[in-house]
Design a protein around this motif. Structure first.
Motif, PDB file in Angstrom:
ATOM      1  N   CYS A   5       2.733  -8.731  -8.952  1.00 33.83           N
ATOM      2  CA  CYS A   5       2.524  -8.345  -7.535  1.00 33.83           C
ATOM      3  C   CYS A   5       1.672  -9.121  -6.955  1.00 33.83           C
ATOM      4  O   CYS A   5       0.600  -9.591  -7.517  1.00 33.83           O
ATOM      5  CB  CYS A   5       2.148  -6.837  -7.751  1.00 33.83           C
ATOM      6  SG  CYS A   5       1.959  -6.035  -6.361  1.00 33.83           S
ATOM      7  N   THR A   6       1.731  -9.695  -5.715  1.00 36.99           N
ATOM      8  CA  THR A   6       0.876 -10.194  -4.856  1.00 36.99           C
ATOM      9  C   THR A   6      -0.086  -9.531  -4.346  1.00 36.99           C
ATOM     10  O   THR A   6      -1.255  -9.715  -3.819  1.00 36.99           O
ATOM     11  CB  THR A   6       1.624 -10.974  -3.714  1.00 36.99           C
ATOM     12  OG1 THR A   6       2.607  -9.997  -3.016  1.00 36.99           O
ATOM     13  CG2 THR A   6       2.568 -12.071  -4.355  1.00 36.99           C
ATOM     14  N   GLN A   7      -0.085  -7.787  -4.456  1.00 37.91           N
ATOM     15  CA  GLN A   7      -0.752  -7.040  -3.863  1.00 37.91           C
ATOM     16  C   GLN A   7      -1.836  -6.748  -4.847  1.00 37.91           C
ATOM     17  O   GLN A   7      -3.182  -6.290  -4.660  1.00 37.91           O
ATOM     18  CB  GLN A   7      -0.152  -5.689  -3.223  1.00 37.91           C
ATOM     19  CG  GLN A   7       0.925  -5.985  -2.339  1.00 37.91           C
ATOM     20  CD  GLN A   7       0.033  -6.696  -1.026  1.00 37.91           C
ATOM     21  OE1 GLN A   7      -0.884  -6.368  -0.375  1.00 37.91           O
ATOM     22  NE2 GLN A   7       0.734  -7.675  -0.471  1.00 37.91           N
ATOM     23  N   CYS A   8      -1.589  -6.330  -6.121  1.00 32.81           N
ATOM     24  CA  CYS A   8      -2.142  -5.778  -7.129  1.00 32.81           C
ATOM     25  C   CYS A   8      -2.292  -6.480  -8.503  1.00 32.81           C
ATOM     26  O   CYS A   8      -3.001  -6.055  -9.610  1.00 32.81           O
ATOM     27  CB  CYS A   8      -2.150  -4.149  -7.490  1.00 32.81           C
ATOM     28  SG  CYS A   8      -0.605  -4.003  -8.061  1.00 32.81           S
ATOM     29  N   ASN A   9      -1.493  -7.456  -8.678  1.00 35.02           N
ATOM     30  CA  ASN A   9      -1.534  -8.384  -9.767  1.00 35.02           C
ATOM     31  C   ASN A   9      -0.860  -7.684 -11.119  1.00 35.02           C
ATOM     32  O   ASN A   9      -1.378  -8.109 -12.268  1.00 35.02           O
ATOM     33  CB  ASN A   9      -3.004  -8.991 -10.211  1.00 35.02           C
ATOM     34  CG  ASN A   9      -2.711 -10.555 -10.642  1.00 35.02           C
ATOM     35  OD1 ASN A   9      -1.720 -11.018 -10.507  1.00 35.02           O
ATOM     36  ND2 ASN A   9      -3.638 -10.656 -11.541  1.00 35.02           N
ATOM     37  N   THR A  10      -0.151  -6.664 -10.820  1.00 43.81           N
ATOM     38  CA  THR A  10       0.477  -5.984 -11.929  1.00 43.81           C
ATOM     39  C   THR A  10       1.854  -6.539 -12.266  1.00 43.81           C
ATOM     40  O   THR A  10       2.490  -7.190 -11.449  1.00 43.81           O
ATOM     41  CB  THR A  10       0.922  -4.485 -11.524  1.00 43.81           C
ATOM     42  OG1 THR A  10      -0.404  -3.992 -11.279  1.00 43.81           O
ATOM     43  CG2 THR A  10       1.443  -3.724 -12.556  1.00 43.81           C
ATOM     44  N   ARG A  11       2.245  -6.666 -13.557  1.00 41.03           N
ATOM     45  CA  ARG A  11       3.443  -7.182 -13.697  1.00 41.03           C
ATOM     46  C   ARG A  11       4.678  -6.437 -13.257  1.00 41.03           C
ATOM     47  O   ARG A  11       4.595  -5.357 -13.223  1.00 41.03           O
ATOM     48  CB  ARG A  11       3.939  -7.181 -15.427  1.00 41.03           C
ATOM     49  CG  ARG A  11       5.183  -8.198 -15.659  1.00 41.03           C
ATOM     50  CD  ARG A  11       5.037  -8.642 -17.134  1.00 41.03           C
ATOM     51  NE  ARG A  11       6.327  -9.130 -17.538  1.00 41.03           N
ATOM     52  CZ  ARG A  11       6.870  -9.143 -18.574  1.00 41.03           C
ATOM     53  NH1 ARG A  11       6.527  -8.576 -19.676  1.00 41.03           N
ATOM     54  NH2 ARG A  11       8.017  -9.923 -18.688  1.00 41.03           N
ATOM     55  N   LEU A  12       5.656  -7.222 -12.520  1.00 40.27           N
ATOM     56  CA  LEU A  12       6.832  -6.689 -11.936  1.00 40.27           C
ATOM     57  C   LEU A  12       7.855  -6.348 -12.962  1.00 40.27           C
ATOM     58  O   LEU A  12       8.130  -7.119 -13.937  1.00 40.27           O
ATOM     59  CB  LEU A  12       7.340  -7.574 -10.978  1.00 40.27           C
ATOM     60  CG  LEU A  12       6.431  -7.859  -9.531  1.00 40.27           C
ATOM     61  CD1 LEU A  12       7.035  -8.701  -8.763  1.00 40.27           C
ATOM     62  CD2 LEU A  12       5.784  -6.662  -8.872  1.00 40.27           C
ATOM     63  N   VAL A  13       8.589  -4.992 -12.466  1.00 40.25           N
ATOM     64  CA  VAL A  13       9.780  -4.804 -13.417  1.00 40.25           C
ATOM     65  C   VAL A  13      11.056  -5.585 -12.516  1.00 40.25           C
ATOM     66  O   VAL A  13      11.539  -5.440 -11.350  1.00 40.25           O
ATOM     67  CB  VAL A  13      10.059  -3.334 -13.042  1.00 40.25           C
ATOM     68  CG1 VAL A  13      11.289  -2.912 -13.820  1.00 40.25           C
ATOM     69  CG2 VAL A  13       8.972  -2.360 -13.852  1.00 40.25           C
TER      70      VAL A  13
END
Length: 67
Positions: A5-13
């Protein structure tokens, strides 16, 4: 491919299907300027489970490099 994610750097599903509400079809991406272009792909989505950001992508972007 690992997308983040470009907003919160969480891995995307990844590999989420994209459907238009009220239709049985998804989205199709085509190369611009060509009516009978062979460069086309079905759009997929990657969703952030933390903030909800959605990113569209295609599996074979190299098809768009060819003329």
């Amino acid at each position: 491919m690992n997308r983040f994610c470009t907003q919160c750097n969480t891995r995307l599903v990844e590999d989420c299907e994209v459907h238009v509400k009220g239709a049985m079809y998804g989205l199709k991406i085509k190369k611009p300027g060509r009516f009978f272009s062979k460069a086309s792909a079905e759009a997929k989505a990657a969703v952030c489970p933390k903030c909800g950001l959605v990113q569209l992508y295609i599996d074979q972007p190299n098809a768009f490099l060819k003329t």
